[in-house]
Write an enzyme that holds these catalytic residues in place. Structure first.
Site, short mmCIF file in Angstrom:
data_model
loop_
_atom_site.label_atom_id
_atom_site.label_comp_id
_atom_site.label_asym_id
_atom_site.label_seq_id
_atom_site.Cartn_x
_atom_site.Cartn_y
_atom_site.Cartn_z
N GLY A 1 0.83 -1.20 0.00
CA GLY A 1 0.00 0.00 0.00
C GLY A 1 0.87 1.24 0.00
O GLY A 1 2.09 1.17 0.14
N GLY B 1 2.22 5.57 4.44
CA GLY B 1 1.23 6.18 5.33
C GLY B 1 -0.09 5.43 5.37
O GLY B 1 -1.05 5.91 5.98
N SER B 2 -0.16 4.26 4.74
CA SER B 2 -1.42 3.52 4.72
C SER B 2 -1.61 2.63 5.96
O SER B 2 -2.65 2.00 6.10
CB SER B 2 -1.49 2.65 3.45
OG SER B 2 -0.46 1.69 3.44
N GLY B 3 -0.61 2.58 6.81
CA GLY B 3 -0.75 1.80 8.04
C GLY B 3 -0.23 0.38 7.96
O GLY B 3 -0.53 -0.44 8.84
N THR C 1 2.06 -0.47 11.01
CA THR C 1 1.28 -0.39 12.24
C THR C 1 0.42 -1.64 12.43
O THR C 1 0.40 -2.25 13.50
CB THR C 1 0.37 0.86 12.24
OG1 THR C 1 1.19 2.03 12.12
CG2 THR C 1 -0.45 0.94 13.52
N ASN D 1 15.03 -4.66 -4.45
CA ASN D 1 14.58 -4.57 -3.06
C ASN D 1 13.51 -5.62 -2.76
O ASN D 1 13.59 -6.35 -1.76
CB ASN D 1 14.01 -3.15 -2.83
CG ASN D 1 13.61 -2.89 -1.40
OD1 ASN D 1 14.35 -3.20 -0.46
ND2 ASN D 1 12.44 -2.29 -1.21
N SER E 1 6.06 -1.88 -2.09
CA SER E 1 6.06 -2.78 -3.26
C SER E 1 5.08 -2.31 -4.32
O SER E 1 4.05 -2.95 -4.56
CB SER E 1 5.76 -4.22 -2.85
OG SER E 1 4.69 -4.33 -1.94
#
Length: 263
Positions: A92, A95-97, A100, A142, A166
């Protein structure tokens, strides 16, 4: 009887004779060892200048190598751990989490007695991938590297949680093909506008100001998954974020349904 201290010694064979005898023994040992062993179809037989067959082959640019099978197979490892190894691939926008939720999920799995490990994109660039930048070629490498690492983890019975932007479909597809049916793509779906508003690292602001080039979502594309096994709606256009704990519990339910949480 002739002891080691005796002054009576046998004539020392010439170097050529000794080498010839060594090659004959080597050839015989190789033939005996490989009689009942099936050679992979993708292997190229390597030979020496003396036409002695070597039990090794070529893979990619690597020559004279051979796969060594261990005495403990994956099923045995999984039975010991009470789970099945797999790769959950969180993809994603920045900042899409992803991280987290991945770390929240890792903690929840440990509370249930399961063994899990997060492989985070930023963390991996501190070491293994510290020599890579953000060109298209470097991004591809990567993902290739972490894909191989995640496969090793999954083969050991680990529930492997990979958190990488990705952005390119072809790179994710290559990892899927390497891992096989234990690859679970988790798409963290969120509008770009919400990510820019959150901007926890200040990267979107820097990219908009031209200080960062090739930033995913701004001047480099993010190719959304079309058939991800899990799609997490992190936020709608109103910017209200879903709870990381609730999302992790939903993923655990899916893992249970797929049979990954038992051996």
């Amino acid at each position: 009887r002739v002891g080691w201290e005796s002054t009576t010694r046998r004539p020392r064979p010439s170097f050529a004779a000794a080498r010839a005898r060594m090659l004959r023994h080597a050839a015989r040992a190789v033939r005996d060892a490989t009689k009942s062993r099936a050679r992979p179809t993708w292997c190229a037989t390597m030979t020496t200048s003396t036409d002695v067959e070597v039990d090794a082959y070529k893979v990619g640019e690597s020559t004279n190598i051979k796969w060594h099978e261990g005495a403990v197979d994956r099923a045995t490892r999984e039975k010991t751990l009470g789970q099945k190894g797999c790769v959950l691939w969180f993809t994603g926008l920045s900042g899409s989490g992803k991280s987290t939720v991945a770390y929240t999920l890792e903690h929840e799995l440990f509370k249930r007695g399961k063994v899990a490990q997060v492989l985070d994109g930023d963390n991996i660039r501190h070491g293994l991938n510290s020599n890579l930048g953000f060109t298209a070629a470097d991004r591809e490498e990567n993902i290739r590297r972490i894909g191989e690492v995640s496969k090793l983890y999954a083969d050991s019975g680990m529930i492997t949680l990979v958190s990488f932007i990705s952005p390119y479909k072809k790179d994710r597809q290559r990892v899927r093909e390497r891992v096989g049916d234990r690859f679970v793509e988790v798409y963290m779906k969120i509008p770009l506008s919400v990510c820019e508003e959150r901007d926890p690292k200040g990267l979107y602001k820097a990219a908009r100001a031209g200080k960062i080039k090739g930033f995913t979502g701004i001047d480099d594309p993010y190719e959304e998954p079309e058939n991800a096994e899990i799609e997490m709606v992190v936020a709608e256009a109103d910017g209200v974020m879903a709870s990381p704990m609730e999302m992790s519990h939903k993923i655990i339910d899916i893992l249970e349904a797929k049979g990954f949480l038992k051996a």
